[in-house]
Write a protein that holds these residues in place. Structure first.
Motif, PDB file in Angstrom:
ATOM      1  N   ALA A  28       0.842  -1.205   0.000  1.00  0.00           N
ATOM      2  CA  ALA A  28       0.000   0.000   0.000  1.00  0.00           C
ATOM      3  C   ALA A  28       0.874   1.251   0.000  1.00  0.00           C
ATOM      4  N   GLY A  29       0.659   2.116  -0.965  1.00  0.00           N
ATOM      5  CA  GLY A  29       1.421   3.356  -1.046  1.00  0.00           C
ATOM      6  C   GLY A  29       2.912   3.166  -1.219  1.00  0.00           C
ATOM      7  N   GLN A  30       3.313   2.037  -1.759  1.00  0.00           N
ATOM      8  CA  GLN A  30       4.735   1.701  -1.856  1.00  0.00           C
ATOM      9  C   GLN A  30       5.547   2.763  -2.590  1.00  0.00           C
ATOM     10  N   SER A  31       5.014   3.368  -3.632  1.00  0.00           N
ATOM     11  CA  SER A  31       5.784   4.312  -4.440  1.00  0.00           C
ATOM     12  C   SER A  31       5.597   5.768  -4.045  1.00  0.00           C
ATOM     13  N   ILE A  32       4.844   6.040  -2.987  1.00  0.00           N
ATOM     14  CA  ILE A  32       4.688   7.437  -2.563  1.00  0.00           C
ATOM     15  C   ILE A  32       6.053   7.965  -2.134  1.00  0.00           C
ATOM     16  N   GLN A  33       6.473   9.024  -2.761  1.00  0.00           N
ATOM     17  CA  GLN A  33       7.752   9.649  -2.417  1.00  0.00           C
ATOM     18  C   GLN A  33       7.546  11.045  -1.843  1.00  0.00           C
ATOM     19  N   ASN A  34       6.872  11.897  -2.586  1.00  0.00           N
ATOM     20  CA  ASN A  34       6.688  13.285  -2.185  1.00  0.00           C
ATOM     21  C   ASN A  34       5.232  13.670  -1.995  1.00  0.00           C
ATOM     22  N   SER A  44      -1.808  -3.288  -2.382  1.00  0.00           N
ATOM     23  CA  SER A  44      -1.360  -2.461  -3.509  1.00  0.00           C
ATOM     24  C   SER A  44      -2.218  -1.223  -3.755  1.00  0.00           C
ATOM     25  N   ALA A  45      -3.005  -0.816  -2.804  1.00  0.00           N
ATOM     26  CA  ALA A  45      -3.806   0.408  -2.960  1.00  0.00           C
ATOM     27  C   ALA A  45      -2.872   1.607  -3.067  1.00  0.00           C
ATOM     28  N   GLY A  46      -3.111   2.472  -4.034  1.00  0.00           N
ATOM     29  CA  GLY A  46      -2.284   3.650  -4.215  1.00  0.00           C
ATOM     30  C   GLY A  46      -0.825   3.341  -4.459  1.00  0.00           C
ATOM     31  N   ASN A  47      -0.547   2.178  -5.001  1.00  0.00           N
ATOM     32  CA  ASN A  47       0.833   1.713  -5.131  1.00  0.00           C
ATOM     33  C   ASN A  47       1.713   2.620  -5.976  1.00  0.00           C
ATOM     34  N   SER A  48       1.192   3.216  -7.022  1.00  0.00           N
ATOM     35  CA  SER A  48       2.014   4.026  -7.935  1.00  0.00           C
ATOM     36  C   SER A  48       1.913   5.524  -7.677  1.00  0.00           C
ATOM     37  N   CYS A  49       1.322   5.908  -6.598  1.00  0.00           N
ATOM     38  CA  CYS A  49       1.038   7.311  -6.299  1.00  0.00           C
ATOM     39  C   CYS A  49       2.287   8.059  -5.833  1.00  0.00           C
ATOM     40  N   GLY A  50       3.269   8.209  -6.701  1.00  0.00           N
ATOM     41  CA  GLY A  50       4.550   8.790  -6.321  1.00  0.00           C
ATOM     42  C   GLY A  50       4.496  10.202  -5.774  1.00  0.00           C
ATOM     43  N   ASN A  51       3.875  11.115  -6.509  1.00  0.00           N
ATOM     44  CA  ASN A  51       3.831  12.513  -6.105  1.00  0.00           C
ATOM     45  C   ASN A  51       2.415  13.032  -5.905  1.00  0.00           C
ATOM     46  N   GLY A  52       1.431  12.167  -5.996  1.00  0.00           N
ATOM     47  CA  GLY A  52       0.042  12.588  -5.818  1.00  0.00           C
ATOM     48  C   GLY A  52      -0.264  12.924  -4.371  1.00  0.00           C
ATOM     49  N   ILE A  58      -9.410   2.964  -1.375  1.00  0.00           N
ATOM     50  CA  ILE A  58      -9.848   1.880  -0.503  1.00  0.00           C
ATOM     51  C   ILE A  58     -10.208   0.678  -1.362  1.00  0.00           C
ATOM     52  N   GLY A  59      -9.499  -0.428  -1.175  1.00  0.00           N
ATOM     53  CA  GLY A  59      -9.745  -1.656  -1.911  1.00  0.00           C
ATOM     54  C   GLY A  59      -8.476  -2.142  -2.575  1.00  0.00           C
ATOM     55  N   SER A  60      -8.395  -3.412  -2.809  1.00  0.00           N
ATOM     56  CA  SER A  60      -7.228  -4.015  -3.443  1.00  0.00           C
ATOM     57  C   SER A  60      -6.971  -3.372  -4.802  1.00  0.00           C
ATOM     58  N   ASN A  61      -5.756  -2.845  -5.014  1.00  0.00           N
ATOM     59  CA  ASN A  61      -5.348  -2.181  -6.251  1.00  0.00           C
ATOM     60  C   ASN A  61      -6.126  -0.901  -6.558  1.00  0.00           C
ATOM     61  N   SER A  62      -6.807  -0.367  -5.592  1.00  0.00           N
ATOM     62  CA  SER A  62      -7.560   0.868  -5.793  1.00  0.00           C
ATOM     63  C   SER A  62      -6.614   2.025  -6.070  1.00  0.00           C
ATOM     64  N   GLY A  63      -6.848   2.783  -7.139  1.00  0.00           N
ATOM     65  CA  GLY A  63      -6.005   3.911  -7.494  1.00  0.00           C
ATOM     66  C   GLY A  63      -4.596   3.527  -7.876  1.00  0.00           C
ATOM     67  N   TYR A  64      -4.413   2.313  -8.309  1.00  0.00           N
ATOM     68  CA  TYR A  64      -3.073   1.767  -8.557  1.00  0.00           C
ATOM     69  C   TYR A  64      -2.276   2.570  -9.579  1.00  0.00           C
ATOM     70  N   SER A  65      -2.893   3.027 -10.651  1.00  0.00           N
ATOM     71  CA  SER A  65      -2.136   3.671 -11.726  1.00  0.00           C
ATOM     72  C   SER A  65      -2.078   5.189 -11.623  1.00  0.00           C
ATOM     73  N   ALA A  66      -2.491   5.738 -10.512  1.00  0.00           N
ATOM     74  CA  ALA A  66      -2.513   7.195 -10.347  1.00  0.00           C
ATOM     75  C   ALA A  66      -1.156   7.693  -9.881  1.00  0.00           C
ATOM     76  N   THR A  67      -0.240   7.947 -10.809  1.00  0.00           N
ATOM     77  CA  THR A  67       1.133   8.262 -10.430  1.00  0.00           C
ATOM     78  C   THR A  67       1.314   9.661  -9.868  1.00  0.00           C
ATOM     79  N   SER A  68       0.571  10.630 -10.369  1.00  0.00           N
ATOM     80  CA  SER A  68       0.723  11.991  -9.871  1.00  0.00           C
ATOM     81  C   SER A  68      -0.623  12.689  -9.730  1.00  0.00           C
ATOM     82  N   ALA A  69      -1.661  11.918  -9.530  1.00  0.00           N
ATOM     83  CA  ALA A  69      -3.002  12.468  -9.413  1.00  0.00           C
ATOM     84  C   ALA A  69      -3.225  13.092  -8.039  1.00  0.00           C
ATOM     85  N   ASN A  70      -4.105  14.081  -7.978  1.00  0.00           N
ATOM     86  CA  ASN A  70      -4.441  14.756  -6.729  1.00  0.00           C
ATOM     87  C   ASN A  70      -5.948  14.799  -6.535  1.00  0.00           C
ATOM     88  N   ASN A  71      -6.388  14.806  -5.289  1.00  0.00           N
ATOM     89  CA  ASN A  71      -7.787  15.038  -4.932  1.00  0.00           C
ATOM     90  C   ASN A  71      -8.751  14.023  -5.532  1.00  0.00           C
TER      91      ASN A  71
END
Length: 105
Positions: A28-34, A44-52, A58-71
């Motif tokens: 969960a949130g593994q790629s959150i950096q900033n 894996s929820a929010g897994n790719s959310c690096g700068n978002g 909420i949920g398995s793989n929820s928001g997985y591909s949102a790399t820099s999305a906000n709100n």
């Protein structure tokens, strides 16, 4: 960054300057950096959310591909949103296309 909570294997493992993130579940949130003020619950929820920021997933793989999305709010398994898409609220189940969207700006 300070004030982050990661519960689960590999949760928040790449955090750098991000603050006030809460991630529960393996990867969960593994790629959150900033990113700031994100809540991710599920495998894996929010897994790719690096700068978002200000996202709720909420949920398995929820928001997985949102790399820099906000709100955004995504509820349900495999709820994907496009990279850098903002201000969306949706509930969907196991499909790439939403079953229904509550609100989209």
């Amino acid at each position: 960054g300070p004030y982050n909570i990661g519960i689960g294997n590999f949760s928040l493992t790449n955090i750098h300057d991000g603050q006030y993130n809460t991630c529960i579940g393996i990867f969960a949130g593994q790629s959150i950096q900033n990113g700031n003020n994100n809540v991710t619950i599920g495998t894996s929820a929010g897994n790719s959310c690096g700068n978002g920021s200000q996202n709720i997933n909420i949920g398995s793989n929820s928001g997985y591909s949102a790399t820099s999305a906000n709100n955004n709010i995504n509820i349900g398994s495999i709820t994907y949103i496009k990279m850098a898409q903002e201000n969306n609220y949706r509930i969907q189940t196991y499909h790439i296309d939403p079953v229904f969207e509550i609100f989209e700006w």
